[in-house]
Design an enzyme around this catalytic site. Structure first.
Site, PDB file in Angstrom:
ATOM      1  N   ARG A 179      13.042  -2.365  -2.132  1.00 23.07           N
ATOM      2  CA  ARG A 179      11.661  -2.566  -2.575  1.00 23.07           C
ATOM      3  C   ARG A 179      11.581  -2.713  -4.091  1.00 23.07           C
ATOM      4  NH1 ARG A 179       7.137   1.682  -0.703  1.00 23.07           N
ATOM      5  NH2 ARG A 179       8.278   3.029  -2.143  1.00 23.07           N
ATOM      6  N   LYS A 226       5.118  -1.600  -6.430  1.00 29.55           N
ATOM      7  CA  LYS A 226       4.820  -0.290  -7.028  1.00 29.55           C
ATOM      8  C   LYS A 226       4.801  -0.413  -8.552  1.00 29.55           C
ATOM      9  CE  LYS A 226       6.003   3.764  -5.519  1.00 29.55           C
ATOM     10  NZ  LYS A 226       4.745   4.331  -4.965  1.00 29.55           N
ATOM     11  N   GLU A 238      -5.795   0.322   1.642  1.00 36.97           N
ATOM     12  CA  GLU A 238      -5.024   1.566   1.661  1.00 36.97           C
ATOM     13  C   GLU A 238      -5.731   2.635   0.847  1.00 36.97           C
ATOM     14  OE1 GLU A 238      -1.441   1.635  -1.226  1.00 36.97           O
ATOM     15  OE2 GLU A 238      -1.443  -0.402  -0.450  1.00 36.97           O
TER      16      GLU A 238
END
Length: 397
Positions: free
Chosen positions: A143, A245, A281
Site C-alpha cells: 500500500r 494514506k 468512511e
C-alpha cells in the site's frame, strides 16, 4: 512471494492506471534486501533480548514506570527507530537503527511546505511464549508503494519494508505489552525531506519507522460507539488522494471530529462529495452495514482508503459463509441496517451503537452478533490465539 501472497508486475500495475507521470516510477526502484549487517544486527537483538526487562546499551529508562493497564493511545519514547534515505539514483540506501529521538528537517523540506508524505499503521502482539506476531506486513508495504507512486515519491521495496519492520520491532521488543495488555503500534513514514521552493517533488526522501506501546482498547469487552454523519465536510474528492494514506488526509477532518466530540459523539462518518448520499468512511476507518446477515461496505473507487483490516474482515466473513457486497451504500441503507461496525488498524473492529443523521438518531441492538463474531475471529488470529490458516501472520522469535 511473501507469506503466500504473490505480488506480480500485473497485480501492481492495476493499481497504477491513470495516475499521471511523476519524477519517480516503480520500475526505477531496484528490489534489494537489507544489507547483511542489518540482518545480523536483528539476529543479535533476538539472541540477547531474553526478557522485557533487558536494557539496551545499559539503559532501562521508561519501562519500569509503565503501567500496561493504563496505557492509552499516546506516543511513548521507546528505544530505537529505523531510518533509510533515498539515494537519488533510483533506490534507497542501506538503512539502519538509530536511537529514538528528534529528527532534523530543512525548513524548505517538501513534507513541511507541500505535504509530500505518507504514513502507515501496523501493530505487533506478544504471545505467551514471548514470540511476537506481525499481521500482514507485506500488505502495508504494498500500500505504501502504491501510494508513493500517486504522490510522486520513491518507496522501499516490499522486501525492504517488511525487513525494516522486523528489525525495528525486535530492537524494541521490551516495549511490546504482555498478552492481552495491548500491542506495539508501528508507524512507518515516507517523507519528502529534501528542500524545495516551487511545487515539485522533493530531491531527497526519508523512510522512517518508530514504535510505541498502546493499551488495550477493549478492556471489559467491545463497547459500542456513536457516530454522526457530516454533510458539510467531506474527507475526499474524486481524483484526489483519498485512497492513499497521505498525511494531508487527516488534518482536514480535525475540525469535524473536534466538533462531533464536543457534541458527545465518538466519531464522524463522511459522505461522498458528489451526491452527498453515499457512505465513504469514518475519519480513520472503513464502515460496514449488516442487513439480514448480508454485509455491505462502500466499494473502493479512489476516495476510500483500502484498509488492510477492511480487506481481512471481508475475507474472514466470506470464509464463514457471509455474503459480502462491495457497493455503493446509501444513507438509507445505513439507517435501515441491523448492525453497523467500522474497522481500522488500531481499533480492529468497533460496533456502532447509534447513528445521527440530520438530527435523526437511529439506535442499533446491543448484541452486535455479527460484529462480535468477526471481531473475535480477527483479533484471535492477530494475537495468536487461533491457528492462522490464512498465512497472514509473521512470527518473530
Amino acid at each position: 512471494m511473501l507469506n503466500g501472497v504473490v505480488f506480480s508486475r500485473t497485480t501492481y500495475a492495476i493499481h497504477h492506471q491513470n495516475l499521471g507521470q511523476c519524477q519517480f516510477s516503480s520500475s526505477s526502484l531496484k528490489t534489494a534486501q537489507l544489507p547483511t549487517k542489518i540482518r545480523r544486527y536483528a539476529t543479535r537483538i533476538k539472541a540477547t533480548q531474553s526478557s522485557d526487562a533487558h536494557s539496551h546499551d545499559g539503559e532501562t529508562s521508561g519501562l519500569a514506570d509503565i503501567s500496561w493497564e493504563n496505557l492509552g493511545f499516546n506516543p511513548v519514547t521507546t528505544d530505537f527507530m529505523y531510518v533509510m534515505k533515498f539515494s537519488g539514483d533510483g533506490e534507497f540506501l542501506s538503512g539502519g537503527l538509530q536511537r529514538f529521538g528528534n529528527i532534523e528537517l530543512n525548513p524548505a523540506s517538501c513534507v513541511l511546505n507541500y505535504g509530500q508524505g505518507i504514513i502507515e499503521g501496523m501493530k505487533a502482539h506478544k504471545k505467551h511464549d514471548n514470540s511476537i506476531l506481525l499481521f500482514r506486513p507485506e500488505e502495508n508495504g504494498l500500500r505504501m508503494k502504491i501510494g508513493a507512486d500517486r504522490m510522486c515519491m520513491p518507496a522501499p521495496t516490499i522486501e525492504q519494508f517488511v525487513e525494516a519492520v522486523k528489525v525495528t520491532v525486535l530492537a524494541n521488543r521490551r516495549w511490546v505489552p504482555p498478552p492481552h495488555k495491548g500491542f506495539l503500534h508501528i508507524r512507518p513514514l515516507l517523507m519528502g525531506t529534501g528542500p524545495v521552493l516551487s511545487l515539485t517533488p522533493a530531491p531527497e526522501f526519508t523512510f522512517l519507522i518508530f514504535v510505541t506501546p498502546v493499551g488495550n482498547f477493549f478492556e471489559g469487552g467491545l463497547k459500542q460507539i456513536n457516530l454522526v454523519v457530516k454533510e458539510e465536510i467531506h474527507r475526499a474528492v474524486p481524483g484526489g488522494v483519498g485512497s492513499v494514506k497521505a498525511i494531508g488526509n487527516y488534518a482536514m477532518v480535525l475540525k469535524a471530529l473536534i466538533e462531533a466530540k464536543a457534541d458527545g459523539f465518538s466519531e464522524v462518518l463522511y459522505l461522498d462529495s458528489v451526491y452527498n448520499k453515499y457512505l465513504e468512511e469514518v475519519s480513520t476507518a472503513n464502515i460496514f452495514v449488516v442487513k439480514d446477515r448480508i454485509i455491505s461496505t462502500p466499494v473502493l473507487g479512489g476516495t476510500i482508503l483500502p484498509g488492510i483490516t477492511r480487506k481481512s474482515i471481508i475475507e474472514i466473513a466470506r470464509s464463514q459463509g457471509f455474503q459480502v457486497e462491495e457497493r455503493l451504500v446509501s444513507v438509507e441503507d445505513l439507517l435501515d441496517a441491523d448492525e453497523v461496525f467500522y474497522t481500522g488498524n488500531a481499533i480492529c473492529l468497533l460496533p456502532v451503537g447509534s447513528i445521527t443523521y440530520m438530527g435523526r438518531r437511529v439506535l442499533y441492538g446491543e448484541t452486535s452478533e455479527v460484529s462480535q463474531q468477526l471481531y473475535s475471529a480477527l483479533s484471535n488470529l492477530q494475537m495468536g490465539l487461533t491457528e492462522d490458516q490464512m498465512g497472514w501472520t509473521v512470527v518473530l522469535e
